[in-house]
Design a protein around this motif. Structure first.
Motif, PDB file in Angstrom:
ATOM      1  N   LYS A  26      -1.228   4.687  35.559  1.00  0.00           N
ATOM      2  CA  LYS A  26      -2.453   4.381  34.816  1.00  0.00           C
ATOM      3  C   LYS A  26      -2.394   5.240  33.567  1.00  0.00           C
ATOM      4  N   HIS A  41     -16.759  -3.145  24.291  1.00  0.00           N
ATOM      5  CA  HIS A  41     -15.317  -3.008  24.066  1.00  0.00           C
ATOM      6  C   HIS A  41     -14.816  -4.079  23.103  1.00  0.00           C
ATOM      7  N   SER A  82      -3.859   6.578  29.885  1.00  0.00           N
ATOM      8  CA  SER A  82      -5.013   6.774  29.006  1.00  0.00           C
ATOM      9  C   SER A  82      -4.513   7.246  27.650  1.00  0.00           C
ATOM     10  N   ARG A  95      -5.681   8.500  23.577  1.00  0.00           N
ATOM     11  CA  ARG A  95      -6.707   8.907  22.614  1.00  0.00           C
ATOM     12  C   ARG A  95      -6.015   9.134  21.275  1.00  0.00           C
ATOM     13  N   ARG A 143     -11.813  -6.880  35.224  1.00  0.00           N
ATOM     14  CA  ARG A 143     -11.857  -5.482  35.674  1.00  0.00           C
ATOM     15  C   ARG A 143     -13.006  -5.210  36.656  1.00  0.00           C
TER      16      ARG A 143
HETATM   17  P1  5GP Z   1      -9.914   5.859  29.918  1.00  0.00           P
HETATM   18  O1  5GP Z   1      -8.682   6.318  29.239  1.00  0.00           O
HETATM   19  O2  5GP Z   1     -11.004   6.875  29.800  1.00  0.00           O
HETATM   20  O3  5GP Z   1      -9.672   5.388  31.323  1.00  0.00           O
HETATM   21  O4  5GP Z   1     -10.404   4.581  29.138  1.00  0.00           O
HETATM   22  C1  5GP Z   1     -10.619   4.571  27.752  1.00  0.00           C
HETATM   23  C2  5GP Z   1     -11.224   3.263  27.352  1.00  0.00           C
HETATM   24  O5  5GP Z   1     -10.316   2.203  27.574  1.00  0.00           O
HETATM   25  C3  5GP Z   1     -12.470   2.901  28.165  1.00  0.00           C
HETATM   26  O6  5GP Z   1     -13.385   2.282  27.306  1.00  0.00           O
HETATM   27  C4  5GP Z   1     -11.961   1.948  29.219  1.00  0.00           C
HETATM   28  O7  5GP Z   1     -12.956   1.057  29.617  1.00  0.00           O
HETATM   29  C5  5GP Z   1     -10.796   1.266  28.516  1.00  0.00           C
HETATM   30  N1  5GP Z   1      -9.712   0.999  29.473  1.00  0.00           N
HETATM   31  C6  5GP Z   1      -9.010   1.910  30.185  1.00  0.00           C
HETATM   32  N2  5GP Z   1      -8.087   1.320  30.954  1.00  0.00           N
HETATM   33  C7  5GP Z   1      -8.204  -0.009  30.741  1.00  0.00           C
HETATM   34  C8  5GP Z   1      -7.508  -1.172  31.261  1.00  0.00           C
HETATM   35  O8  5GP Z   1      -6.606  -1.080  32.087  1.00  0.00           O
HETATM   36  N3  5GP Z   1      -7.941  -2.373  30.782  1.00  0.00           N
HETATM   37  C9  5GP Z   1      -8.930  -2.501  29.857  1.00  0.00           C
HETATM   38  N4  5GP Z   1      -9.280  -3.731  29.450  1.00  0.00           N
HETATM   39  N5  5GP Z   1      -9.590  -1.441  29.352  1.00  0.00           N
HETATM   40  C10 5GP Z   1      -9.231  -0.205  29.783  1.00  0.00           C
END
Ligand code: 5GP
Ligand code: MN
Length: 318
Positions: A265, A109, A267, A269, A89
């Motif tokens: 993309k 992570h 996300s 929660r 990444r």
């Molecule tokens: P967010 O949803 O805020 O983009 O990411 C939430 C968490 O998941 C963060 O800790 C971020 O680093 C991890 N994360 C988000 N997208 C990815 C991805 O595509 N690959 C990986 N390995 N981690 C991700």
């Protein structure tokens, strides 16, 4: 036991980088380590930090204007720190990491299996900034370094709300604020404040959100048309998924935006009942138990159906 002072001894050039689309913890931890190392090394050592341009809200972090683009150099540094991610990444900085003589990976992570020759990965830590703090000599931390670490911690803990906040996190935060920076203003400016456009997109995403799995899941999407209409960048969408999760009865919230035609993309929660890191990892992403992400292709409905299946399975097992 990892000794930062030993690692940097004799290195002629040091590079630092974090993940693509850097968030508060990524920017905070990279800048804190950058400011600290610059204080520790002699004039013969060059320290550089490589990141995609951070959001404007981080403009007050000292040294932010010194961030370099990875393509500014062809020569990998002798020592390289990859922060808050695995090397996959790092984006354009991966080339520098892979070519470095010594590679160190610092992260929190759970999905990170360690990509360095030395790995300091602590899934129990609130943030990479917390992990970095523990590696520093406290007597050399100044107000600017403290501020950068504090920003990282508040961003990854949702201002000390999420369950990754430990007594240790709060002790570190107490130590950091003792340096006397204006933490109230910092929280307001970097975490809560939104531009008018950001609020409009957020409002729209909430308005158009859809419940599924009888109200235990919620999803919303921002497609490219909407992004273009508001002239929005991905950073403008920060925080939307957390608001979706606040919906009463919801165990798992999904927010996605279209990066290319039919590429999203994602996300996620969740509450205690759903492990979104597992789901994200299954689809090639990663993250934490209650906050994770990945990139998926297909139509909006394909993506939701694929994710929903995994969420439903976990809810049944819970
Ligand atoms: P967010 O949803 O805020 O983009 O990411 C939430 C968490 O998941 C963060 O800790 C971020 O680093 C991890 N994360 C988000 N997208 C990815 C991805 O595509 N690959 C990986 N390995 N981690 C991700
Ligand atoms: Mn991050």
């Amino acid at each position: 036991m990892f000794q930062l002072a030993e690692e940097i001894k004799g290195a002629g050039s040091i590079g630092i980088s974090g993940h693509i689309r850097p968030d508060g913890d990524c920017v905070g931890s990279c800048m804190a380590l950058y400011l600290y190392l610059k204080k520790c090394v002699g004039p013969e050592t060059e320290v550089s930090v490589y990141l995609e341009p951070p959001a404007d809200v981080f403009a007050d972090i000292e040294g932010i204007a010194e961030i370099k683009k990875p393509d500014e150099t062809d020569t990998p540094p002798e020592l390289f720190f990859a922060l808050d991610c695995e090397s996959s990444r790092l984006g354009d900085a991966r080339r520098l990491f892979d070519g470095a003589g010594r590679r160190i990976n610092i992260d929190h992570h759970i999905s990170n299996t360690g990509c360095g020759m030395v790995n300091v990965v602590d899934p129990g830590a609130s943030s990479t900034s917390e992990v970095v703090y523990r590696l520093l000599d406290r007597s050399r931390i100044d107000a600017e370094i403290a501020k950068a670490l504090y920003i990282g911690i508040i961003h990854d803990t949702g201002v000390f709300q999420y369950s990754n906040t430990s007594p240790e996190t709060l002790r570190i935060a107490a130590e950091l604020v003792s340096h006397g920076f204006d933490f109230s203003a910092l929280i307001q400016k970097t975490f809560y404040e939104k531009t008018y456009i950001q609020n409009q997109i957020m409002g729209r995403a909430l308005l158009e959100s859809i419940l599924f799995l009888h109200g235990r899941g919620i999803v919303s999407v921002v497609d490219r048309k909407v992004m273009d209409f508001y002239n929005a960048v991905p950073q403008d969408l920060d925080g939307i998924v957390s608001l979706l999760r606040n919906t009463k009865g919801v165990e798992c919230a999904i927010f996605m935006y279209e990066t290319d035609a039919m590429v999203y993309k994602v996300s996620m929660r969740s509450s205690d009942l759903v492990d979104v890191a597992k789901i994200a990892s299954y689809f090639g992403g990663g993250g934490h138990k209650k906050a994770a992400g990945c990139t998926m292709s297909g139509t909006f409905h394909d993506v939701v159906n694929n994710l929903s299946l995994h969420i439903e399975r976990q809810l049944e097992e819970a």
